[in-house]
Motif scaffolding. Structure first.
Motif, PDB file in Angstrom:
ATOM      1  N   ALA A  10       0.964  -1.370  -0.185  1.00  0.00           N
ATOM      2  CA  ALA A  10       0.042  -0.086  -0.064  1.00  0.00           C
ATOM      3  C   ALA A  10       0.892   1.357   0.055  1.00  0.00           C
ATOM      4  O   ALA A  10       0.390   2.399  -0.395  1.00  0.00           O
ATOM      5  CB  ALA A  10      -0.952  -0.031   1.291  1.00  0.00           C
ATOM      6  N   VAL A  11       2.022   1.041   0.814  1.00  0.00           N
ATOM      7  CA  VAL A  11       3.135   2.310   0.596  1.00  0.00           C
ATOM      8  C   VAL A  11       3.410   2.631  -0.693  1.00  0.00           C
ATOM      9  O   VAL A  11       3.432   3.908  -1.157  1.00  0.00           O
ATOM     10  CB  VAL A  11       4.335   1.956   1.486  1.00  0.00           C
ATOM     11  CG1 VAL A  11       5.079   3.105   1.407  1.00  0.00           C
ATOM     12  CG2 VAL A  11       3.566   1.984   2.911  1.00  0.00           C
ATOM     13  N   ALA A  12       3.612   1.505  -1.350  1.00  0.00           N
ATOM     14  CA  ALA A  12       4.014   1.787  -2.876  1.00  0.00           C
ATOM     15  C   ALA A  12       2.815   2.343  -3.886  1.00  0.00           C
ATOM     16  O   ALA A  12       3.086   3.108  -4.758  1.00  0.00           O
ATOM     17  CB  ALA A  12       4.717   0.693  -3.602  1.00  0.00           C
ATOM     18  N   ILE A  13       1.705   1.964  -3.427  1.00  0.00           N
ATOM     19  CA  ILE A  13       0.579   2.393  -4.125  1.00  0.00           C
ATOM     20  C   ILE A  13       0.399   3.780  -3.777  1.00  0.00           C
ATOM     21  O   ILE A  13       0.002   4.759  -4.776  1.00  0.00           O
ATOM     22  CB  ILE A  13      -0.649   1.480  -3.899  1.00  0.00           C
ATOM     23  CG1 ILE A  13      -0.568   0.217  -4.483  1.00  0.00           C
ATOM     24  CG2 ILE A  13      -1.987   2.240  -4.686  1.00  0.00           C
ATOM     25  CD1 ILE A  13      -1.255  -0.790  -4.085  1.00  0.00           C
ATOM     26  N   ASP A  14       0.466   4.274  -2.426  1.00  0.00           N
ATOM     27  CA  ASP A  14       0.217   5.714  -2.163  1.00  0.00           C
ATOM     28  C   ASP A  14       1.411   6.456  -2.806  1.00  0.00           C
ATOM     29  O   ASP A  14       1.075   7.702  -3.341  1.00  0.00           O
ATOM     30  CB  ASP A  14       0.342   5.656  -0.866  1.00  0.00           C
ATOM     31  CG  ASP A  14      -0.530   5.196   0.147  1.00  0.00           C
ATOM     32  OD1 ASP A  14      -1.715   4.927  -0.475  1.00  0.00           O
ATOM     33  OD2 ASP A  14      -0.574   4.777   1.207  1.00  0.00           O
ATOM     34  N   ALA A  15       2.611   6.036  -2.854  1.00  0.00           N
ATOM     35  CA  ALA A  15       3.785   6.857  -3.806  1.00  0.00           C
ATOM     36  C   ALA A  15       3.291   7.081  -5.143  1.00  0.00           C
ATOM     37  O   ALA A  15       3.500   8.239  -5.819  1.00  0.00           O
ATOM     38  CB  ALA A  15       5.115   6.165  -3.559  1.00  0.00           C
ATOM     39  N   ALA A  16       2.817   5.950  -5.699  1.00  0.00           N
ATOM     40  CA  ALA A  16       2.271   5.969  -7.367  1.00  0.00           C
ATOM     41  C   ALA A  16       1.552   7.127  -7.464  1.00  0.00           C
ATOM     42  O   ALA A  16       1.263   7.664  -8.601  1.00  0.00           O
ATOM     43  CB  ALA A  16       1.688   4.619  -7.791  1.00  0.00           C
TER      44      ALA A  16
END
Length: 330
Positions: free
Chosen positions: A6-12
């Motif tokens: 989810a952290v990577a998706i938030d960054a995306a």
């Protein structure tokens, strides 16, 4: 364990802001009533339907999210000459759009049975078109050959962590836009959209149920039950929903998809899809492709499954469909 977070998706979401649209959510009292009529009357109010309009997205589908994220991340770390992918249309358009946005060339390997409107749109973004036999083996093989010869980065339509991160940004928007969201329904082909959305909700809001809707003949439910991919690289699924004709879920995508309960996988046929497609055209007045109607087809077919939810989000995944010129019949 999945490399998708989810952290990577938030960054995306931050990375692609301003490159892609934050698409609107639409409702229909008429379709809400249609669903209510199929559910036994009780003390609980009937569910409300919320349609996430990715048909209004850049390049006409949610695929722009994953493509934009993949291109931006690749160019931040690699010196590539351009990009290449294989696609039946929507991802090809999306990557062509994203590559052009970052001033890089793009080549798209297209199956010979891809819809004309989608192929024309890919070319309109300036991409080179390479046509091959409509099999995953032919598509992927040609991609790898071109990438090696031309120093191109391959951006897979779905089985790519960066792509899944981008697709998962839909989940963030839906949760922000739909008060009390408790279920999300989306069509599944290669699994990139499902993987990204399911991963974000599982970490951030596990109370929201995610349903994957497959076309008849895909048999995703069997693989989910077994906990392993049971497909080979066989022929595409025979369905009017051309955006989800690919038979197997990608290996990386399945790392997320296999965590879904078997009951979260629903199956619809072409008749179900056609009926829902017509309803969206008549009631919402929206231009979508058949794949975009798959979630509504499932909600109406399995109304008992959705009876206990309150606010159901459906992803209208794209609007790239051939235009039928009425003057041709004259």
């Amino acid at each position: 364990m999945s490399a998708l977070t989810a952290v990577a998706i938030d960054a995306a979401a931050q990375r692609i802001a301003g490159v892609v649209h934050r698409t609107p959510v639409m409702t229909s009292e008429s379709l809400d009533r249609l669903l209510a009529d199929r559910i036994p009357k009780g003390s609980k109010p009937a569910p409300k339907l919320y349609f996430k309009c990715e048909n209004f997205q850049k390049a006409g589908s949610f695929k722009a999210r994953g493509a934009a994220n993949a291109v931006a991340k690749t160019l931040a770390t690699s010196d590539v000459s351009g990009f290449v992918t294989h696609s039946s249309g929507n991802h090809g358009q999306a990557l062509a759009f994203a590559a052009a946005r970052f001033n890089k060339p793009c080549t798209v390997v297209v199956p010979s049975n891809a819809p004309k409107a989608k192929v024309s749109a890919i070319a309109a973004y300036g991409a080179e078109i390479v046509s091959v036999e409509p099999t995953i083996t032919a598509r992927k093989g040609t991609c790898h050959e071109l990438a090696e010869k031309r120093n191109l980065a391959i951006v897979d339509p779905h089985d790519d962590w960066d792509v899944m991160e981008g697709q998962g940004t839909i989940a963030i928007e839906m949760f922000e836009q739909i008060d009390g969201l408790d279920a999300v329904v989306l069509a599944v082909g290669g699994g990139g959209l499902l993987g990204g959305v399911a991963q974000w909700f599982s970490e951030r809001h596990p109370e929201v149920a995610v349903f994957a809707v497959e076309p008849e003949g895909k048999d995703l439910r069997k693989s989910v039950k077994a906990g392993t991919r049971l497909w080979d690289s066989g022929a595409p699924v025979d369905t009017i929903a051309d955006g989800i004709r690919v038979l197997p879920i990608g290996e990386k995508c399945f790392e997320v998809v296999k965590t879904l309960p078997e009951s979260a996988v629903l199956t619809v046929n072409d008749s179900d899809i056609a009926s829902a497609w017509r309803l969206i055209h008549e009631r919402l007045k929206l231009v979508i492709e058949p794949t975009g109607a798959v979630p509504l087809a499932a909600v109406l077919k399995y109304s008992d499954v959705f009876a206990n939810f309150s606010n159901i989000g459906l992803v209208l995944c794209g609007g790239n469909v051939d235009f039928v010129d009425p003057l041709r019949s004259k």
